[in-house]
Design an enzyme around this catalytic site. Structure first.
Site, PDB file in Angstrom:
ATOM      1  N   CYS A   2     112.450  50.741  34.957  1.00 13.60           N
ATOM      2  CA  CYS A   2     113.585  51.205  35.748  1.00 13.60           C
ATOM      3  C   CYS A   2     113.189  52.342  36.692  1.00 13.60           C
ATOM      4  O   CYS A   2     112.287  53.122  36.378  1.00 13.60           O
ATOM      5  CB  CYS A   2     114.666  51.733  34.832  1.00 13.60           C
ATOM      6  N   ARG A  27     107.333  48.898  40.218  1.00 13.20           N
ATOM      7  CA  ARG A  27     107.390  49.206  38.791  1.00 13.20           C
ATOM      8  C   ARG A  27     107.957  48.048  37.977  1.00 13.20           C
ATOM      9  O   ARG A  27     107.879  48.062  36.760  1.00 13.20           O
ATOM     10  CB  ARG A  27     108.246  50.456  38.566  1.00 13.20           C
ATOM     11  N   TRP A  75     115.269  47.378  34.687  1.00 13.02           N
ATOM     12  CA  TRP A  75     114.414  46.433  33.954  1.00 13.02           C
ATOM     13  C   TRP A  75     115.079  46.279  32.601  1.00 13.02           C
ATOM     14  O   TRP A  75     115.154  47.223  31.825  1.00 13.02           O
ATOM     15  CB  TRP A  75     113.008  47.027  33.830  1.00 13.02           C
ATOM     16  N   ASN A  99     117.220  55.955  33.135  1.00 16.84           N
ATOM     17  CA  ASN A  99     115.968  55.336  32.662  1.00 16.84           C
ATOM     18  C   ASN A  99     115.782  55.765  31.217  1.00 16.84           C
ATOM     19  O   ASN A  99     116.067  56.913  30.871  1.00 16.84           O
ATOM     20  CB  ASN A  99     114.767  55.845  33.455  1.00 16.84           C
ATOM     21  N   GLY A 100     115.236  54.879  30.388  1.00 18.36           N
ATOM     22  CA  GLY A 100     114.973  55.234  28.997  1.00 18.36           C
ATOM     23  C   GLY A 100     115.839  54.410  28.065  1.00 18.36           C
ATOM     24  O   GLY A 100     116.455  53.420  28.480  1.00 18.36           O
ATOM     25  N   GLU A 505      89.708  42.200  28.898  1.00 20.13           N
ATOM     26  CA  GLU A 505      90.397  42.644  30.110  1.00 20.13           C
ATOM     27  C   GLU A 505      90.505  41.484  31.115  1.00 20.13           C
ATOM     28  O   GLU A 505      91.523  41.331  31.790  1.00 20.13           O
ATOM     29  CB  GLU A 505      89.650  43.850  30.712  1.00 20.13           C
ATOM     30  N   LYS A 509      94.045  40.047  32.677  1.00 19.03           N
ATOM     31  CA  LYS A 509      94.336  39.917  34.115  1.00 19.03           C
ATOM     32  C   LYS A 509      94.801  38.494  34.417  1.00 19.03           C
ATOM     33  O   LYS A 509      95.770  38.290  35.129  1.00 19.03           O
ATOM     34  CB  LYS A 509      93.091  40.236  34.969  1.00 19.03           C
ATOM     35  N   GLU A 512      98.326  37.838  32.950  1.00 16.93           N
ATOM     36  CA  GLU A 512      99.402  38.587  33.613  1.00 16.93           C
ATOM     37  C   GLU A 512      99.826  37.981  34.935  1.00 16.93           C
ATOM     38  O   GLU A 512     101.011  37.896  35.218  1.00 16.93           O
ATOM     39  CB  GLU A 512      98.926  40.013  33.930  1.00 16.93           C
ATOM     40  N   HIS A 528      83.013  30.367  14.515  1.00 17.73           N
ATOM     41  CA  HIS A 528      83.873  30.683  13.370  1.00 17.73           C
ATOM     42  C   HIS A 528      85.309  30.227  13.607  1.00 17.73           C
ATOM     43  O   HIS A 528      86.220  30.667  12.920  1.00 17.73           O
ATOM     44  CB  HIS A 528      83.826  32.187  13.065  1.00 17.73           C
ATOM     45  N   LYS A 627     105.480  48.124  35.615  1.00 23.51           N
ATOM     46  CA  LYS A 627     104.271  48.906  35.836  1.00 23.51           C
ATOM     47  C   LYS A 627     104.090  49.993  34.779  1.00 23.51           C
ATOM     48  O   LYS A 627     103.052  50.090  34.158  1.00 23.51           O
ATOM     49  CB  LYS A 627     104.292  49.509  37.241  1.00 23.51           C
TER      50      LYS A 627
END
Ligand code: F6R
Length: 632
Positions: A2, A27, A75, A99-100, A505, A509, A512, A528, A627
């Protein structure tokens, strides 16, 4: 996540509010809205599900305008993305953006409903709007007497909130502001800053949203509540005392958040990595010796005392930590563990007070990482270090030591330049810990030529921006592979040693931004279990640096080839690989020793970016992601 923007000024503020929301789009959000006091002092509101452009259309249609207002990108946390859940939320002539997360909202809602307040959304935020109204009214469980004005009412309301919030509130015909309209703000846990401008005062949850009007900013502390008018800012701290907070001049440049000639922020940020690394390493200058002071005044003393390292982070930042674990144990000979912050904060772990606790975060506001830091401190850890890209962030303000990466603002949701600059910072930390632990010789050779390991590592670090620049030239080759990945549902990534976190990583990527399911394995684990997945449809990406594990890795690759798997190999020069049936090969310009992960990850970033381009996904704002993850 948010975003909040607010303004009270001499001029019509709708354009600022909308441009602020556009700046915050990166964001991640699912709906947007704003509320203003119009020329007659009445509250007007516009909200829309979807993009800020849809809100702009509504604002134009409704002719919404005013000199004081608040705006928000939401969001979803409580309640689906829908116009009725979009902020601002109103209660009889006052409007709130938030926000929160309010943890006790269900209980508050029940009490407020019992007082006759009707709810029209599923959000926790609407509770705040009615709570402020109840404080203005008085004569109830929240306030014995009516609050004198909106400022007092917000102070009364926040005393009943549990959880995290950044708030901005406006009210029509606010009694305490009969001369001038005002904007009330409050902060606990979620970031909120004020802008001191020529034409008025502003509020935002992210400094970038203020840059179009001012660079002069005040960062609110937890517990602060403020009243902003066109002429003045009045602040009360968490103890109810008037407080003055420093006005700082932001060094962010408005250009830094412009896309320029690039197609996406992610592409821009991948290509900015040589510069970002150069800026991050700038403090080394030409010095032949590393100074612990780059981590803070007490760093030398703290590094000399620590006997182990604990790294706490989330997502990409945790993979930087995992890479550093290999470096720290190998070079500094210190035991190092890496924990996902959201697990650590609730786990019953055994504290070692001589451990250095390192929190890594691009944003410095990630709720789980911040909570993990609080948990570590509560367990008696005092030797704490933040590696962070945002100097004014909460995490940086709460650690004994800090290192600010200089990646510049990262707008693309998928982290790229923040990661490689974190790696550079962690390598510096490794060298300093190694030095403190007597593991790096400081002796210069007798011939006057300094060839100590420290000097050699510093030379490699200084050369890193050039090495990354050369790697970026591989883009056309990587782009050619992307076509073949775009139609796949799954992919495997293999790495060994300090390239295993890089494989992780790389999969993150790809997941996402291209929505392809990908899994990373240390290559030795293949037989395995995951080998069962391999067939001609399974692309297997292999990170194959020319290091001591290369021959082992080649054996693992044979296991894939024998099952018809398609290998996509990123190899260093002179690795003895040949392109052929089932083996696709891209050669990196050079083997880069312990810093090789920094180069290999850039190749994987480019692969994910180009696969996403072929698939046509929203690269910079992938679905469901935000974000900065400022809620748990
Ligand atoms: C992935 C990504 C996330 C973040 C994670 C932690 O591309 O960006 O996994 O790394 O949310 O964020 P920070 O580093 O801001 O604490």
């Amino acid at each position: 996540m948010c975003g909040i923007v607010g303004a009270v000024g001499a001029t019509e503020c709708t354009p600022f509010l909308l441009s602020g929301l556009r700046t915050l789009e990166y964001r991640g959000y699912d709906s947007a809205g704003l509320a203003l006091l119009d020329a007659s002092g009445a509250l007007v509101r516009a909200r829309a599900k979807g993009r800020v452009s849809e809100l702009e259309r509504r604002v134009a249609e409704q002719g919404v305008a005013g000199r004081v207002g608040i705006a928000h990108t939401r969001w979803a946390t409580h309640g689906v993305p829908a116009e009725r859940n979009a902020h601002p939320h109103v209660s009889r002539g006052l409007a709130v953006v938030h926000n929160g997360i309010i943890e006790n909202y269900a209980e508050l809602k029940q009490q407020l409903q019992a007082l006759g307040y009707a709810f029209t959304s599923d959000t926790d935020t609407e509770t705040i709007a009615h709570l402020v109204q109840a404080c203005l009214a008085g004569g109830n469980a929240f306030a014995d007497a009516p609050a004198a004005d909106l400022f007092a009412a917000v102070r009364c309301a926040v005393a009943h909130l549990e959880g995290a919030y950044a708030l901005a509130v406006v009210r029509e015909e606010e009694p305490g502001c009969s001369e001038e309209p005002c904007l009330i703000v409050a902060r606990e846990g979620s970031p909120l800053m004020l802008g001191v401008g020529e034409q008025g005062h502003y509020a935002a949850s992210d400094a970038s949203a203020l840059l179009s009007v001012t660079r002069r900013m005040i960062y609110l502390e937890n517990g602060d509540v403020g009243r902003l008018t066109r002429e003045a800012i009045e602040l009360i701290d968490g103890q109810g005392q008037p407080v003055a907070r420093e006005v700082v001049t932001s060094s962010l440049s408005a250009d830094a958040v412009e896309l320029g000639d690039y197609r996406h922020y992610m592409q821009k940020e991948i290509f900015e990595q040589p510069q970002a690394l150069g800026n991050t390493l700038e403090m080394l200058g030409g010095a032949g010796r590393l100074q612990p002071g780059i981590f803070g005044a007490d760093a030398e003393a703290i590094f000399a005392e620590v006997d182990a390292v604990l790294i706490l982070a989330c997502g990409t930042s945790s993979y930087a930590g995992m890479t550093a674990r290999y470096w720290i144990e190998q070079l500094a000979n210190l035991p190092c563990s890496v924990e996902i912050a959201s697990e650590y904060r609730y786990r019953h772990s055994v504290a070692n007070p001589r451990q250095l606790v390192v929190v890594i975060s691009q944003s410095g506001e990630t709720a789980d990482t911040l909570a993990a830091l609080h948990h570590a401190k509560a367990m008696g850890h005092t030797r704490t270090l933040a590696i962070c890209n945002v100097p004014e962030s909460a995490i940086v303000r709460e650690t004994a030591l800090r290192f600010i990466t200089r990646a510049g603002p990262e707008i693309g949701v998928a982290s790229t330049k923040a990661f490689t600059t974190q790696l550079a910072a962690l390598f510096l930390l490794t060298l300093l810990l190694a030095k403190a632990n007597g593991r790096l010789s400081n002796e210069s050779a007798n011939d006057g030529v300094d060839d100590s390991p420290e000097q050699a590592f510093l030379t490699e670090l200084r050369h890193l921006p050039v090495a990354v620049e050369k790697l970026l030239a591989l883009e056309p080759e990587i782009e050619a592979w992307a076509q073949r990945f775009a139609h796949k549902q799954h992919a495997l990534f293999l790495g060994r040693g300090h390239h295993y976190p890089i494989a992780l990583e790389g999969t993150l990527k790809l997941k996402e931004i291209s929505y392809i399911h990908a899994e990373a394995y240390p290559a030795g684990e293949l037989k395995h279990g995951p080998l069962a997945l391999v067939d001609a449809e399974m692309p297997v990406v292999v990170i194959a640096p020319n290091d001591e594990l290369l021959e082992k890795l080649k054996a693992n690759m044979q296991e894939v080839s024998a099952r018809g798997g398609q290998l996509y190999v990123f190899a260093d020069g002179c690795c003895g690989f040949e392109q052929g049936e089932g083996v696709n090969l891209i050669r990196l310009p050079e083997h880069y020793g312990l810093l090789s992960p920094v180069l290999h990850v850039v190749a994987l970033q480019l692969l994910a970016y180009h696969v996403a381009l072929v698939k046509g996904t929203d690269v910079d704002k992938p679905r469901n992601l935000a974000k900065s993850v400022t809620v748990e």
